[in-house]
Design an enzyme around this catalytic site. Structure first.
Site, mmCIF file in Angstrom:
data_model
loop_
_atom_site.group_PDB
_atom_site.id
_atom_site.type_symbol
_atom_site.label_atom_id
_atom_site.label_comp_id
_atom_site.label_asym_id
_atom_site.label_seq_id
_atom_site.Cartn_x
_atom_site.Cartn_y
_atom_site.Cartn_z
ATOM 1 N N GLU A 1 59.159 23.185 109.044
ATOM 2 C CA GLU A 1 57.868 23.127 109.752
ATOM 3 C C GLU A 1 58.169 23.524 111.186
ATOM 4 O O GLU A 1 58.791 22.757 111.933
ATOM 5 C CB GLU A 1 57.274 21.715 109.691
ATOM 6 C CG GLU A 1 56.913 21.261 108.293
ATOM 7 C CD GLU A 1 55.636 21.909 107.764
ATOM 8 O OE1 GLU A 1 54.913 22.552 108.556
ATOM 9 O OE2 GLU A 1 55.370 21.785 106.562
ATOM 10 N N CYS B 1 52.717 21.067 117.880
ATOM 11 C CA CYS B 1 52.850 22.352 117.186
ATOM 12 C C CYS B 1 51.483 22.954 116.907
ATOM 13 O O CYS B 1 51.316 24.164 116.935
ATOM 14 C CB CYS B 1 53.619 22.177 115.895
ATOM 15 S SG CYS B 1 52.874 20.982 114.781
HETATM 16 P P1 NDP Z 1 64.359 22.033 118.245
HETATM 17 O O1 NDP Z 1 64.316 23.080 117.216
HETATM 18 O O2 NDP Z 1 65.053 22.283 119.517
HETATM 19 O O3 NDP Z 1 65.035 20.698 117.662
HETATM 20 C C1 NDP Z 1 64.552 20.067 116.491
HETATM 21 C C2 NDP Z 1 65.643 19.175 115.934
HETATM 22 O O4 NDP Z 1 66.734 19.977 115.482
HETATM 23 C C3 NDP Z 1 66.236 18.216 116.943
HETATM 24 O O5 NDP Z 1 66.540 17.001 116.319
HETATM 25 C C4 NDP Z 1 67.482 18.944 117.362
HETATM 26 O O6 NDP Z 1 68.481 18.103 117.893
HETATM 27 C C5 NDP Z 1 67.927 19.513 116.049
HETATM 28 N N1 NDP Z 1 68.851 20.635 116.148
HETATM 29 C C6 NDP Z 1 69.089 21.456 117.203
HETATM 30 N N2 NDP Z 1 69.976 22.417 116.867
HETATM 31 C C7 NDP Z 1 70.322 22.193 115.569
HETATM 32 C C8 NDP Z 1 71.205 22.836 114.648
HETATM 33 N N3 NDP Z 1 71.894 23.930 115.000
HETATM 34 N N4 NDP Z 1 71.322 22.335 113.415
HETATM 35 C C9 NDP Z 1 70.619 21.246 113.023
HETATM 36 N N5 NDP Z 1 69.755 20.590 113.853
HETATM 37 C C10 NDP Z 1 69.606 21.062 115.106
HETATM 38 O O7 NDP Z 1 62.831 21.617 118.470
HETATM 39 P P2 NDP Z 1 62.231 20.748 119.648
HETATM 40 O O8 NDP Z 1 62.839 19.387 119.577
HETATM 41 O O9 NDP Z 1 62.296 21.538 120.891
HETATM 42 O O10 NDP Z 1 60.702 20.588 119.168
HETATM 43 C C11 NDP Z 1 59.695 21.437 119.538
HETATM 44 C C12 NDP Z 1 59.420 22.441 118.436
HETATM 45 O O11 NDP Z 1 59.042 21.760 117.247
HETATM 46 C C13 NDP Z 1 58.282 23.371 118.750
HETATM 47 O O12 NDP Z 1 58.625 24.682 118.389
HETATM 48 C C14 NDP Z 1 57.156 22.876 117.848
HETATM 49 O O13 NDP Z 1 56.204 23.847 117.533
HETATM 50 C C15 NDP Z 1 57.924 22.406 116.659
HETATM 51 N N6 NDP Z 1 57.125 21.477 115.884
HETATM 52 C C16 NDP Z 1 56.618 21.878 114.668
HETATM 53 C C17 NDP Z 1 55.794 21.042 113.947
HETATM 54 C C18 NDP Z 1 55.229 21.468 112.618
HETATM 55 O O14 NDP Z 1 54.786 20.611 111.851
HETATM 56 N N7 NDP Z 1 55.222 22.742 112.293
HETATM 57 C C19 NDP Z 1 55.435 19.714 114.443
HETATM 58 C C20 NDP Z 1 56.004 19.414 115.725
HETATM 59 C C21 NDP Z 1 56.841 20.264 116.395
HETATM 60 P P3 NDP Z 1 68.442 17.622 119.436
HETATM 61 O O15 NDP Z 1 67.037 17.634 119.916
HETATM 62 O O16 NDP Z 1 68.973 16.270 119.331
HETATM 63 O O17 NDP Z 1 69.298 18.580 120.182
#
Ligand code: NDP
Length: 477
Positions: free
Chosen positions: A231, A265
């Site tokens: 998502e 999002c």
């Molecule tokens: P990120 O993609 O930066 O991070 C999401 C999660 O992935 C975090 O827990 C992060 O860890 C983890 N992560 C980062 N790198 C890796 C990796 N290489 N492998 C595995 N896990 C990893 O998203 P954001 O936290 O910045 O969130 C915002 C984004 O989420 C926006 O693009 C938004 O649109 C999307 N979103 C989508 C939704 C939907 O339902 N479609 C709902 C809500 C948000 P850590 O943060 O601890 O570094």
């Protein structure tokens, strides 16, 4: 990666005032093993038994709601939204506790004749043993549990990695879990490498986050040969037709774009308005935007809190600056303000934007409303669909019929009609994101649980099994 000390920043003060420990690889493996062990009993108690435990989980969240929401409020800088999140999480658990057993009752477990003569087929269902979730920072409590709860209802154990940016809710949540020891749910803490380690441990991963990280998760899941549901981000358009009432449309567009400082999002990120009503619409939008107040200096008053993630504020400012440098007009807002260490942005309305600007192509994730005026609805639909994303969209018109006729032509997973960003509060509308906004079955609606059940075919031979002679060479072929 090994039990390193980590810190979280307070978005209101800018200070790193919370310490927590990153989960070591050994701890992640041990937690996964413990959950796998517990999953057997969890599966055995059946849907009704699991529903009882999940309801107790919801009750325990309610009992600790103030503590959880308090921790969440520090991490996100939002008071009311934090309490809505915690209550919404408990409500979501109750919804699944009710719906889950109904869905199990409806599974087709009867024997059916096969097209192969003398054979009957029965489908047998079993949950993926260990489910994993990786969650973002924008709605930390809701998004850490949105997939885990239906997975638990299906019979999986669940391992969740919240974002390192917003870890504070986990401490009170672990107290909740201690009151529901039968529930096979656990959290691991840390950043990207913890997310990668989680993928190596689980049988199914759900990821919510950015498109860029989603690709890395999908690659890791492919290496582990497990399903990945993604998502991801969006660039949601809203089309406002000539028959829409301009003041009403302005109010809807504003709320759907700026709630939670636009860090959602499903936030509206592009508005297309018919020329016939563009002038009164823009006037009303700017006036409504200027009535929105920051939650500074009093955290208990106002509408828009600080950016949760400091770097996000810089990205949003860069989108605004790029638009301005390419000829857009900033009708209100437009400058990130640093107040008491937090980074804030008032609702920002942009006019004279062009499709090539960054603010029209990349996810902004802030309270920014770029408005495009159109003359022809066909052109508006084409522009709305001209994006690599396809998360959700919205249409406002003079009638529901007119809005529907436009809505069904938008290339996105969920379309709000006569409102905007409704997926933030409607959890049972099945939808599949398109393009770079996601991958896999819907997390909403009944599919949200059914996707975690694997189908095993029990193939019954009702007649005589074929003898080896049936395959003996007869000089044919
Ligand atoms: P990120 O993609 O930066 O991070 C999401 C999660 O992935 C975090 O827990 C992060 O860890 C983890 N992560 C980062 N790198 C890796 C990796 N290489 N492998 C595995 N896990 C990893 O998203 P954001 O936290 O910045 O969130 C915002 C984004 O989420 C926006 O693009 C938004 O649109 C999307 N979103 C989508 C939704 C939907 O339902 N479609 C709902 C809500 C948000 P850590 O943060 O601890 O570094």
């Amino acid at each position: 990666m090994g039990a390193a000390a980590m810190k979280a920043r307070n978005p209101r003060t800018g200070e790193e005032d919370y310490d927590f420990l990153e989960s070591s690889r050994e701890e992640i493996a041990a937690t996964a093993a413990r959950l796998r062990e517990a999953q057997g009993e969890w599966d055995t108690i059946g849907p009704a038994g699991r529903a009882v435990v999940l309801t107790r989980f919801a009750d325990a969240i309610d009992a600790h709601a103030a503590e959880i929401a308090g921790a969440l409020a520090v991490d996100t800088g939002r008071g009311t939204v934090s309490m809505i999140e915690v209550q919404g999480c408990a409500g979501n658990i109750r919804r699944w506790a009710q719906r889950g057993p109904e869905l199990f009752d409806r599974l087709d477990v009867e024997a059916h004749p096969s097209a192969t003569p003398g054979v009957e087929i029965v489908t047998n269902y079993s949950a993926f043993p260990l489910f994993g979730a990786i969650a973002p920072w924008n709605f930390p409590v809701i998004l850490s549990h949105i997939d885990a709860v239906p997975a638990l209802m299906a019979g999986c154990a669940a391992l969740v990695k919240p974002s390192e940016v917003t870890p504070r809710f986990v401490e009170p949540m672990r107290k909740v879990l201690a009151e529901v020891p039968e529930l096979p749910l656990a959290y691991v803490m840390g950043a990207a490498d913890v997310g990668q380690a989680l993928i190596e441990e689980v049988d199914y991963v759900c990821f919510t986050g950015s498109t860029a990280t989603g690709r890395k998760v999908a690659e890791a899941a492919a290496r582990a040969l497990i399903p990945a549901n993604l998502e991801l981000g969006g660039k949601d358009p809203m089309i406002i037709t000539a028959s829409a009432e301009p003041d009403w449309a302005a109010g809807v567009a504003l709320r759907a774009s700026v709630v939670a400082t636009g860090q959602a999002c499903q936030s509206i990120e592009r508005v297309y308005v018919a020329r016939e009503i563009a002038e009164p619409f823009l006037k009303a939008l700017v006036a409504a935007a200027e009535r929105v107040e920051l939650t500074w200096p009093d955290a208990a008053k106002g509408h828009l809190g600080p950016f949760i993630f400091a770097a996000q504020a810089d990205k949003v400012q860069a989108h605004i600056d790029d638009a301005r440098n390419h000829g857009a007009r900033v009708l209100t807002g437009g400058e990130v303000e640093v107040l008491g260490g937090g980074k804030y942005l008032r609702p920002t309305v942009l006019a004279d934007v062009t499709p090539q600007m960054t603010v029209m192509r990349e996810e902004t994730f802030g309270p920014v409303i770029p408005v495009t005026i159109y003359d022809d609805i066909e052109d508006a639909i084409a522009q709305a669909n001209d994006t690599e994303y396809g998360l959700s969209a919205a249409v406002l018109a003079g009638s529901l019929d007119e809005a529907t006729a436009v809505g069904v032509r938008l290339d996105a997973g969920a379309i709000s009609l006569q409102d905007g960003a409704m997926t933030s509060f409607v959890g049972d509308a099945t939808n599949q994101s398109r393009g770079c906004s996601g991958l896999g079955p819907s997390r909403m609606g009944d599919t949200g649980m059914l996707r975690f059940l694997r189908e095993r075919a029990l193939i019954r031979q009702m007649g005589d099994p074929l003898p080896i002679d049936a395959y003996a060479e007869r000089g044919e072929g």
